[in-house]
Design a protein around this motif. Structure first.
Motif, PDB file in Angstrom:
ATOM      1  N   SER A  44      52.089  22.165  10.126  1.00 38.33           N
ATOM      2  CA  SER A  44      52.832  21.496  11.193  1.00 38.33           C
ATOM      3  C   SER A  44      52.448  22.087  12.548  1.00 38.33           C
ATOM      4  N   PRO A  45      52.080  21.230  13.488  1.00 41.70           N
ATOM      5  CA  PRO A  45      51.883  19.799  13.350  1.00 41.70           C
ATOM      6  C   PRO A  45      50.566  19.502  12.607  1.00 41.70           C
ATOM      7  N   VAL A  46      50.413  18.263  12.188  1.00 34.44           N
ATOM      8  CA  VAL A  46      49.145  17.806  11.634  1.00 34.44           C
ATOM      9  C   VAL A  46      48.563  16.815  12.634  1.00 34.44           C
ATOM     10  N   VAL A  47      47.388  17.157  13.163  1.00 33.30           N
ATOM     11  CA  VAL A  47      46.703  16.324  14.149  1.00 33.30           C
ATOM     12  C   VAL A  47      45.481  15.708  13.477  1.00 33.30           C
ATOM     13  N   VAL A  48      45.337  14.392  13.581  1.00 32.27           N
ATOM     14  CA  VAL A  48      44.182  13.700  13.015  1.00 32.27           C
ATOM     15  C   VAL A  48      43.339  13.189  14.176  1.00 32.27           C
ATOM     16  N   VAL A  49      42.097  13.641  14.244  1.00 33.98           N
ATOM     17  CA  VAL A  49      41.196  13.256  15.328  1.00 33.98           C
ATOM     18  C   VAL A  49      40.435  12.002  14.905  1.00 33.98           C
ATOM     19  N   LEU A  50      40.576  10.954  15.694  1.00 34.09           N
ATOM     20  CA  LEU A  50      39.968   9.658  15.412  1.00 34.09           C
ATOM     21  C   LEU A  50      38.830   9.370  16.378  1.00 34.09           C
ATOM     22  N   GLY A  51      37.939   8.472  15.954  1.00 32.08           N
ATOM     23  CA  GLY A  51      36.822   8.054  16.800  1.00 32.08           C
ATOM     24  C   GLY A  51      36.353   6.690  16.360  1.00 32.08           C
ATOM     25  N   ALA A  52      35.384   6.654  15.448  1.00 31.71           N
ATOM     26  CA  ALA A  52      34.858   5.386  14.936  1.00 31.71           C
ATOM     27  C   ALA A  52      35.978   4.597  14.265  1.00 31.71           C
ATOM     28  N   VAL A  69      44.954  11.589  17.652  1.00 34.40           N
ATOM     29  CA  VAL A  69      44.356  11.710  18.980  1.00 34.40           C
ATOM     30  C   VAL A  69      42.965  11.110  18.902  1.00 34.40           C
ATOM     31  N   HIS A  70      42.519  10.523  19.976  1.00 34.44           N
ATOM     32  CA  HIS A  70      41.215   9.866  20.006  1.00 34.44           C
ATOM     33  C   HIS A  70      40.192  10.762  20.682  1.00 34.44           C
ATOM     34  N   ASN A  71      39.034  10.874  20.053  1.00 36.43           N
ATOM     35  CA  ASN A  71      37.907  11.597  20.639  1.00 36.43           C
ATOM     36  C   ASN A  71      36.945  10.560  21.206  1.00 36.43           C
ATOM     37  N   PRO A  72      36.950  10.354  22.531  1.00 35.19           N
ATOM     38  CA  PRO A  72      36.066   9.349  23.111  1.00 35.19           C
ATOM     39  C   PRO A  72      34.585   9.705  22.976  1.00 35.19           C
ATOM     40  N   ALA A  73      34.288  10.975  22.704  1.00 36.30           N
ATOM     41  CA  ALA A  73      32.898  11.419  22.571  1.00 36.30           C
ATOM     42  C   ALA A  73      32.557  11.701  21.110  1.00 36.30           C
TER      43      ALA A  73
END
Length: 190
Positions: A44-52, A69-73
């Protein structure tokens, strides 16, 4: 000890030809499996990094107590997603456990073993051991966060793990070398 989870789920899976996060194994997508394991392990917390295909991947996490959270790069590489994930934790944590979507042998019990080993030893890095290597899932104490943030965009956490082996405690992950890079990998591992 408060241990957060950082799930790296941003890649485009170029070798597979479609995002592996959305592959289904035993009735669940790979991204949902790893997020559920992180939650079940008490991270906790659990963060999931998204992109494609971020919206599609995010929809697979509906109903779970995770933050996306979004990774624009994301196309720049895994290091860029590590940067985004660590920075997104926002709240004070003692450590972050970094996970990928494509390791089918990872479950809540293994993630708990990593966190318990950290609590017991205080080691700056607790890594999974498989084959002849140490890798993710791996737990990094807060003191190691600057090293993760200093990685190049195209670098993964393995370099941080290997940098100073004496500070790493290993937890065995049987079958950990098995990951999914191609459709035949998924078929073989079913």
């Amino acid at each position: 000890m408060r241990v957060a989870g950082v799930v790296l789920a941003a890649g485009g899976s170029s070798r597979l030809g479609r995002p592996k996060q959305l592959l289904v194994h035993e009735g669940r997508t790979l991204v949902r499996r790893v997020a559920e394991a992180a939650v079940a392990a008490g991270l906790s917390p659990v963060v999931v990094v998204l992109g494609a295909r971020a919206e599609e991947v995010a929809s697979e996490l509906a109903g779970l107590p995770v933050r996306t959270v979004h990774n624009p790069a994301w196309e720049a590489g895994m290091g860029s997603s590590l940067h985004v994930g660590v920075r997104a934790l926002g709240e004070p944590v003692d450590a972050a456990l970094v996970m990928l979507c494509d390791q089918l042998r990872v479950d809540a019990a293994h993630l708990q073993a990593l966190a318990e080993t950290f609590a017991r030893t205080g080691a700056p890095i607790v890594a999974s051991g498989y084959g002849d290597t140490r890798g993710v899932p791996a737990l990094f104490a807060r003191s190691v966060f600057p090293e993760l943030e200093a990685l190049g965009a195209d670098q993964g956490a393995r370099g941080v793990i290997a940098h100073e082996p004496s500070r790493v405690v290993e937890v065995a992950l049987p079958g950990g070398v098995e990951d999914i890079d191609t459709a035949s990998d998924l078929s073989r591992l079913r």
